[in-house]
Design an enzyme around this catalytic site. Structure first.
Site, PDB file in Angstrom:
ATOM      1  N   ASP A   1     -15.076   7.706  11.595  1.00  0.00           N
ATOM      2  CA  ASP A   1     -13.981   6.771  11.326  1.00  0.00           C
ATOM      3  C   ASP A   1     -12.684   7.571  11.316  1.00  0.00           C
ATOM      4  OD1 ASP A   1     -13.893   3.708  10.077  1.00  0.00           O
ATOM      5  OD2 ASP A   1     -12.136   4.899   9.516  1.00  0.00           O
TER       6      ASP A   1
ATOM      7  N   ARG B   1       0.823  -1.216   0.000  1.00  0.00           N
ATOM      8  CA  ARG B   1       0.000   0.000   0.000  1.00  0.00           C
ATOM      9  C   ARG B   1       0.856   1.265   0.000  1.00  0.00           C
ATOM     10  NH1 ARG B   1      -5.056  -1.665   3.920  1.00  0.00           N
ATOM     11  NH2 ARG B   1      -5.937  -3.222   2.532  1.00  0.00           N
TER      12      ARG B   1
HETATM   13  C1  LIG Z   1     -13.181  -3.708   9.852  1.00  0.00           C
HETATM   14  S1  LIG Z   1     -13.807  -2.062   9.802  1.00  0.00           S
HETATM   15  C2  LIG Z   1     -15.274  -2.222  10.805  1.00  0.00           C
HETATM   16  C3  LIG Z   1     -16.445  -1.482  10.216  1.00  0.00           C
HETATM   17  C4  LIG Z   1     -17.758  -1.658  10.978  1.00  0.00           C
HETATM   18  N1  LIG Z   1     -17.669  -1.185  12.337  1.00  0.00           N
HETATM   19  C5  LIG Z   1     -18.187  -3.092  10.953  1.00  0.00           C
HETATM   20  O1  LIG Z   1     -18.115  -3.774  11.979  1.00  0.00           O
HETATM   21  O2  LIG Z   1     -18.592  -3.580   9.893  1.00  0.00           O
HETATM   22  C6  LIG Z   1     -12.664  -1.243  10.920  1.00  0.00           C
HETATM   23  C7  LIG Z   1     -12.713   0.283  10.811  1.00  0.00           C
HETATM   24  O3  LIG Z   1     -12.056   0.818  11.952  1.00  0.00           O
HETATM   25  C8  LIG Z   1     -11.409   2.024  11.555  1.00  0.00           C
HETATM   26  N2  LIG Z   1     -10.383   2.350  12.557  1.00  0.00           N
HETATM   27  C9  LIG Z   1      -9.196   1.756  12.800  1.00  0.00           C
HETATM   28  N3  LIG Z   1      -8.537   2.374  13.798  1.00  0.00           N
HETATM   29  C10 LIG Z   1      -9.345   3.382  14.209  1.00  0.00           C
HETATM   30  C11 LIG Z   1      -9.221   4.393  15.215  1.00  0.00           C
HETATM   31  N4  LIG Z   1      -8.131   4.486  15.982  1.00  0.00           N
HETATM   32  N5  LIG Z   1     -10.233   5.273  15.352  1.00  0.00           N
HETATM   33  C12 LIG Z   1     -11.342   5.201  14.569  1.00  0.00           C
HETATM   34  N6  LIG Z   1     -11.516   4.268  13.597  1.00  0.00           N
HETATM   35  C13 LIG Z   1     -10.518   3.378  13.430  1.00  0.00           C
HETATM   36  C14 LIG Z   1     -10.861   1.679  10.181  1.00  0.00           C
HETATM   37  O4  LIG Z   1     -10.570   2.830   9.409  1.00  0.00           O
HETATM   38  C15 LIG Z   1     -11.979   0.820   9.598  1.00  0.00           C
HETATM   39  O5  LIG Z   1     -12.856   1.582   8.800  1.00  0.00           O
END
Ligand SMILES: C[S@@+](CC[C@H](N)C(=O)[O-])C[C@H]1O[C@@H](n2cnc3c(N)ncnc32)[C@H](O)[C@@H]1O
Length: 281
Positions: free
Chosen positions: A149, A40
């Site tokens: 997010d 990436r």
């Molecule tokens: C696997 S997705 C989960 C999406 C949704 N909550 C679900 O369960 O389908 C994880 C998300 O967490 C976000 N993320 C990771 N670290 C984070 C942080 N420190 N603060 C806020 N969001 C974060 C990522 O950008 C990503 O969009």
């Protein structure tokens, strides 16, 4: 710029990037993610016209560094999501959570729900569809769903609310019709959902700007990427941020543990309610 041979990330450079990512987001980058990170970030190097990681690490330390640190987070986060993922949470929302909240809203009270790592928005729109089905007039009350997010690109996609046919798999014909407008191969969220939603970039690992508490928080499939300390801190802060009697939904492979768990009561699989602890509320 195209690379004949992709630039190599040394152990020291990997450690430096992992340290930055951990400090900024709480996300732990294991050796297993090194290939993904390189794949990436090689794209970022090309975009920036840099030929190696020494130059990239120097760039991170320079004036453009702060913005670039946000780009790295986009590069390492996993954004997998789906409409009505872990569907049992939305049944609980309909049957156990919303009746009380609708009552509060009808009496003039304030209701706030939060999709705390919303990725491209499917989770937040699933909450909004569930709310709209139970309470179509929600928009005329003080009733809002916040979707946040860490990744600005994800927040922009969530706010745009445009989905491919593939992403619409979890939705029946009735929901597609009621909540989306079809345009060729894509579906765009209708105003009836947008009216009860707000979107913002928010890093769960940094300060939160909230003045009020939330009645229900969906914080699903995000703490799995955090280390123990970041996870515990997040549980503690959620305990402060959820109204007594309010709800916390977490991901299927996550568990609320540590000191903050004393503030919550297990109410069902990966569903917790905030206890009424007189001295701490
Ligand atoms: C696997 S997705 C989960 C999406 C949704 N909550 C679900 O369960 O389908 C994880 C998300 O967490 C976000 N993320 C990771 N670290 C984070 C942080 N420190 N603060 C806020 N969001 C974060 C990522 O950008 C990503 O969009």
């Amino acid at each position: 710029m195209y690379f004949d041979t992709p630039p190599l990330l040394t152990d020291a450079q990997f450690a430096q990037l992992a340290k930055i990512i951990h400090a900024d987001s709480g996300i732990v980058l294991t050796e297993a993610k090194r290939g993904l990170l390189m794949a990436r970030l090689n794209r970022r190097l090309r975009t920036l016209g840099l030929s190696d990681y020494a130059g990239y690490c120097a760039f991170l330390d320079g004036p453009g560094g702060a913005d670039e640190r946000r780009q790295i987070l986009s590069a390492v986060t996993t954004n997998v999501t789906a409409f009505f993922r872990e569907a049992h949470h939305f049944d609980v929302l309909t049957k156990k959570v919303l009746p009380g909240l609708i009552d509060i809203a009808r009496k003039g009270g304030r209701v706030r729900l939060w999709s705390a790592a919303c990725s491209s928005g499917e989770e937040a729109y699933s909450i909004a569809m569930t709310v709209h089905e139970a309470f179509p007039e929600a928009a005329r009350h003080d009733f809002l769903i916040l979707a946040t997010d860490i990744d600005p690109q994800m927040v922009a996609r969530a706010e745009a609310g445009i989905y491919s046919e593939n992403s619409m798999n979890g939705l029946g014909d009735r929901q597609r019709e009621a909540f989306f407008v079809r345009s060729g191969d894509t579906y765009e969220v209708r105003e009836n959902l947008r009216a009860i939603m707000r979107f913002a970039e928010l890093n769960l690992h940094q300060d939160w700007p909230f003045t009020g508490k939330f009645d229900a928080v969906f914080c699903r499939n995000v703490v799995i990427y955090f280390d123990e300390k970041a996870r515990q801190r997040l549980w503690q802060r959620l305990a402060q941020q959820i109204t007594p009697g309010g709800h916390l939904f977490i991901g299927h492979s996550e568990r609320l543990d540590g000191p903050a768990s004393a503030a919550f009561q297990l109410a069902g699989p990966t569903h917790y309610t905030r206890k009424h602890l007189a001295r701490h509320d």
